[in-house]
Enzyme design. Structure first.
Site, PDB file in Angstrom:
ATOM      1  N   CYS A 120       0.865  -1.188   0.000  1.00 41.68           N
ATOM      2  CA  CYS A 120       0.000   0.000   0.000  1.00 41.68           C
ATOM      3  C   CYS A 120       0.897   1.231   0.000  1.00 41.68           C
ATOM      4  O   CYS A 120       2.067   1.156  -0.410  1.00 41.68           O
ATOM      5  CB  CYS A 120      -0.978  -0.023   1.175  1.00 41.68           C
ATOM      6  SG  CYS A 120      -0.216   0.029   2.808  1.00 41.68           S
TER       7      CYS A 120
ATOM      8  N   ARG B 259      -3.344  -0.798   5.416  1.00 48.73           N
ATOM      9  CA  ARG B 259      -3.903  -1.861   4.579  1.00 48.73           C
ATOM     10  C   ARG B 259      -2.946  -3.029   4.369  1.00 48.73           C
ATOM     11  O   ARG B 259      -3.320  -4.190   4.576  1.00 48.73           O
ATOM     12  CB  ARG B 259      -4.336  -1.282   3.213  1.00 48.73           C
ATOM     13  CG  ARG B 259      -5.493  -0.307   3.338  1.00 48.73           C
ATOM     14  CD  ARG B 259      -5.667   0.525   2.078  1.00 48.73           C
ATOM     15  NE  ARG B 259      -4.535   1.420   1.864  1.00 48.73           N
ATOM     16  CZ  ARG B 259      -4.375   2.197   0.808  1.00 48.73           C
ATOM     17  NH1 ARG B 259      -5.285   2.173  -0.157  1.00 48.73           N
ATOM     18  NH2 ARG B 259      -3.334   2.990   0.713  1.00 48.73           N
TER      19      ARG B 259
ATOM     20  N   ASP C 112      -8.349   3.710   1.344  1.00 44.07           N
ATOM     21  CA  ASP C 112      -7.363   4.122   2.337  1.00 44.07           C
ATOM     22  C   ASP C 112      -8.110   4.574   3.590  1.00 44.07           C
ATOM     23  O   ASP C 112      -8.840   5.558   3.552  1.00 44.07           O
ATOM     24  CB  ASP C 112      -6.549   5.277   1.738  1.00 44.07           C
ATOM     25  CG  ASP C 112      -5.447   5.728   2.660  1.00 44.07           C
ATOM     26  OD1 ASP C 112      -5.440   5.312   3.838  1.00 44.07           O
ATOM     27  OD2 ASP C 112      -4.601   6.510   2.203  1.00 44.07           O
TER      28      ASP C 112
END
Ligand code: 4NP
Length: 150
Positions: free
Chosen positions: A3, A9, A119
């Protein structure tokens, strides 16, 4: 698992797949990285850690690092969380073989749809639970493929 920051994440995706690989006794190396250098050396975000713990897959031990071109040599599959990560990883690829390793993780669940893991960094608590659930489902598909390869 890649990420932007490697604190929300991708460490969650890493932790989930690592746990499943371990539970299935597979010899598969799982790791994660960020495309940015913003959080190198940091533990995952507290909110992601709390959600991870609450939902049964703690990720307290992971530490952020930056994706490097050497990762193309170390790994067979590189899963990006969103299209921006995907494009940034592709820019580092040296060969067509490198580029072929890069995939959007949610295409495992929704083939060809190019969906993104949102996000959660600038949002609220619920965003972290949603990220956990999406990644839990996506890593279920990945572990089933790895089991079939065994
Ligand atoms: P991640 O989330 O890419 O899922 O780790 C983010 C973490 C940090 C920032 C952005 C996204 N940041 O801008 O610092």
């Amino acid at each position: 698992m890649v990420c932007l920051g490697n604190i929300c994440r991708s460490p969650m995706a890493d932790g989930l797949l690592r746990k499943k690989v371990n539970d299935e006794d597979l010899s598969v190396v799982v790791d994660s990285a960020g495309t940015s250098s913003y959080h190198i050396g940091e533990a995952p975000d507290n909110r992601m850690r709390e959600t991870a713990k609450k939902l049964g897959c703690p990720i307290d031990e992971l530490r952020a690092r930056q994706f490097t071109v050497a990762d193309f040599d170390q790994f067979d599959s590189i899963y990006a969380m969103d299209r921006s990560n995907y494009n940034n990883i592709l820019k580092l690829s040296r060969t067509e073989a490198d580029a072929q390793k890069v995939k959007l993780i949610l295409n495992e669940l929704y083939p060809g749809e190019n969906r993104e893991v949102p996000d959660p960094y600038f949002g609220g608590e619920q965003g972290f639970v949603e990220v956990f659930n999406m990644l839990d489902q996506a890593t279920d598909v990945i572990i089933n493929k790895l089991k079939n390869d065994r």
